[in-house]
Design a protein around this motif. Structure first.
Motif, short mmCIF file in Angstrom:
data_model
loop_
_atom_site.label_atom_id
_atom_site.label_comp_id
_atom_site.label_asym_id
_atom_site.label_seq_id
_atom_site.Cartn_x
_atom_site.Cartn_y
_atom_site.Cartn_z
N LEU A 1 -4.38 4.93 4.66
CA LEU A 1 -4.46 5.32 3.26
C LEU A 1 -4.31 4.09 2.37
O LEU A 1 -3.50 3.21 2.65
CB LEU A 1 -3.37 6.34 2.93
N ASP A 2 -5.10 4.03 1.30
CA ASP A 2 -5.04 2.89 0.39
C ASP A 2 -3.63 2.70 -0.16
O ASP A 2 -3.18 1.58 -0.37
CB ASP A 2 -6.02 3.08 -0.77
N PRO B 1 -0.42 2.96 9.17
CA PRO B 1 -1.52 3.82 9.67
C PRO B 1 -0.96 5.10 10.27
O PRO B 1 0.11 5.12 10.86
CB PRO B 1 -2.20 2.97 10.74
N LEU B 2 -1.72 6.17 10.10
CA LEU B 2 -1.33 7.48 10.61
C LEU B 2 -2.27 7.87 11.75
O LEU B 2 -3.45 7.54 11.72
CB LEU B 2 -1.43 8.53 9.50
N THR B 3 -1.76 8.57 12.73
CA THR B 3 -2.60 9.02 13.84
C THR B 3 -2.84 10.51 13.71
O THR B 3 -2.07 11.23 13.06
CB THR B 3 -1.95 8.72 15.20
N SER C 1 6.35 13.83 4.10
CA SER C 1 6.67 14.55 2.87
C SER C 1 6.19 13.81 1.62
O SER C 1 6.05 14.42 0.57
CB SER C 1 8.18 14.79 2.77
N ASP C 2 5.90 12.52 1.75
CA ASP C 2 5.53 11.76 0.55
C ASP C 2 4.02 11.56 0.40
O ASP C 2 3.58 10.82 -0.48
CB ASP C 2 6.23 10.40 0.54
N LEU C 3 3.18 12.22 1.19
CA LEU C 3 1.72 12.11 1.04
C LEU C 3 1.29 12.88 -0.20
O LEU C 3 1.84 13.92 -0.53
CB LEU C 3 1.00 12.66 2.26
N LYS C 4 0.27 12.36 -0.87
CA LYS C 4 -0.24 12.99 -2.09
C LYS C 4 -1.66 13.50 -1.87
O LYS C 4 -2.48 12.81 -1.26
CB LYS C 4 -0.26 11.99 -3.25
N ILE C 5 -1.95 14.68 -2.37
CA ILE C 5 -3.30 15.24 -2.29
C ILE C 5 -4.23 14.37 -3.13
O ILE C 5 -3.90 14.03 -4.27
CB ILE C 5 -3.33 16.70 -2.78
#
Length: 138
Positions: A22-23, A29-31, A62-66
């Motif tokens: 994600l920028d 990095p996420l898997t 929990s901190d990811l944003k749509i």
């Protein structure tokens, strides 16, 4: 959700592993894995035809944003113990690929046979050994 070009879409299968960058969180990095491939196409504002693909992330954050943007790499194939050559080190003349290598104090072109390409590196199938030193232009 990610978009895959129509030219690459036949290579995508559910269950394939992914790496999502994600920028907003480049260093983290996420898997995940592909869990749904759309049966219909979509045309981007640039007039590219793409196939929407949904990716399920392995961990809950929990901190990811749509709406955050980023890149998703879909792992088409995994191989062990392969030699990789940077894209910028490969020259092509027609269907023949060459790599420039050091031989003593001079450089020579060696014909190579290439395999898979991951967008950054080529897989080397034949033509060089582990000890060859590639000469790359800056």
């Amino acid at each position: 959700e990610a978009e895959v070009s129509q030219e690459e879409s036949d290579k995508i299968r559910t269950g394939q592993k992914t790496i999502v960058t994600l920028d907003a969180k480049v260093s983290q990095p996420l898997t995940g894995e592909v869990y749904e491939i759309s049966r219909s196409t979509r045309t981007t504002p640039e007039s590219d035809v793409v196939i929407p693909v949904k990716i399920r992330l392995d961990d809950q954050f929990s901190d990811l944003k749509i709406g955050w943007e980023g890149d998703a790499q879909i792992i088409l194939e995994e191989k062990q113990n392969v030699l990789l050559i940077p894209k910028k080190a490969v020259e092509k003349e027609g269907q023949i690929a060459y790599v420039t290598v050091w031989q003593g104090l001079r450089i020579i072109k060696k014909e190579v046979k290439l395999g898979a390409f991951n967008g950054i590196n080529w897989e080397l199938l034949e033509g060089l050994s582990e000890n060859d030193q590639i000469a790359v232009k800056k």
